[in-house]
Design a protein around this motif. Structure first.
Motif, short mmCIF file in Angstrom:
data_model
loop_
_atom_site.label_atom_id
_atom_site.label_comp_id
_atom_site.label_asym_id
_atom_site.label_seq_id
_atom_site.Cartn_x
_atom_site.Cartn_y
_atom_site.Cartn_z
N ALA A 41 0.96 -1.21 0.08
CA ALA A 41 -0.03 -0.08 -0.01
C ALA A 41 0.95 1.30 0.02
O ALA A 41 0.44 2.42 0.18
CB ALA A 41 -0.63 -0.17 1.41
N LEU A 42 2.15 1.11 -0.17
CA LEU A 42 2.95 2.36 -0.10
C LEU A 42 3.40 3.05 -1.52
O LEU A 42 3.81 4.14 -1.42
CB LEU A 42 4.42 1.89 0.76
N ARG A 43 2.98 2.65 -2.56
CA ARG A 43 3.14 3.11 -3.87
C ARG A 43 2.58 4.67 -4.16
O ARG A 43 1.23 4.53 -3.93
CB ARG A 43 3.13 2.42 -4.87
N HIS A 44 3.39 5.64 -4.01
CA HIS A 44 2.40 6.71 -4.18
C HIS A 44 1.56 7.33 -2.94
O HIS A 44 0.97 8.35 -3.15
CB HIS A 44 1.85 7.34 -5.47
N LYS A 45 1.74 6.68 -1.74
CA LYS A 45 1.12 7.00 -0.90
C LYS A 45 2.00 7.81 0.30
O LYS A 45 3.12 7.20 0.63
CB LYS A 45 0.69 5.85 -0.03
#
Length: 191
Positions: free
Chosen positions: A145-149
């Motif tokens: 869940a960390l991409r572009h977050k």
């Protein structure tokens, strides 16, 4: 009212007193866990938690090379109570669980930036940057869940836990240590 009707009514009441109206799920280790007991943290609570960890890191009594000494969660709970009274955050399970989760995310981001080819860091938006293909190939379980977050606490976690994490690289095995002793190539720092 006759006696049999009264006994029947009492037995119904005793059954309903012992019935659990909320279905419980089995958590880890088979313990019953109330449904919907997961706590959602706010941005404000996260910010205060990280602020408390930074303050604690500056206190030599609580600091170690790799993080904090035992019992630090109770101290963080007290510090958070002073800043966020009546929020009801407890060391166990709330703060411990949140610190573990944030630390796992920090480790995943650090690993991507250190070892991953094609990953970058957007310092303005505080997030990992990469193409979808590169991200999909990466297999870290806490990276999904960390991409572009935005992960605004990255710099704070670098200050708290440092960039160098134990990853096994350069670790010496017992066999290596014995070989060094046999070869006489051990550095003696007593000189």
């Amino acid at each position: 009212m006759d006696r049999s009707a009264s006994q029947s009514h009492e037995s119904d009441r005793s059954i309903s007193m012992h019935d659990d109206p909320v279905p419980k799920k089995k958590g880890r280790k088979g313990k019953a866990k109330a449904k919907g007991s997961k706590r959602l943290w706010t941005k404000k609570e996260d910010a205060v938690l990280v602020e408390c960890l930074l303050e604690l890191k500056e206190q030599p009594l609580w600091r170690t090379e790799w993080g904090f000494k035992c019992g630090y969660l109770a101290k963080v709970e007290k510090m958070m109570w002073e800043k966020l009274p009546h929020y009801g955050l407890k060391a166990q399970p709330h703060i411990n669980s949140r610190v573990k989760m944030l630390r796992r995310q920090y480790n995943a981001i650090s690993e991507m930036l250190e070892k991953g080819s094609g990953f970058g860091w957007n310092d303005e938006e505080k997030c990992i940057t990469c193409t979808k293909d590169v991200f999909d190939e990466w297999s870290h379980p806490f990276a999904r869940a960390l991409r572009h977050k935005p992960w605004v606490h990255y710099d704070s976690f670098v200050a708290i836990y440092g960039k160098n994490r134990a990853n096994g690289a350069g670790a010496e095995t017992a066999a290596d240590a014995v070989e060094d002793l046999d070869n006489g190539s051990v550095d003696n720092n007593d000189e």
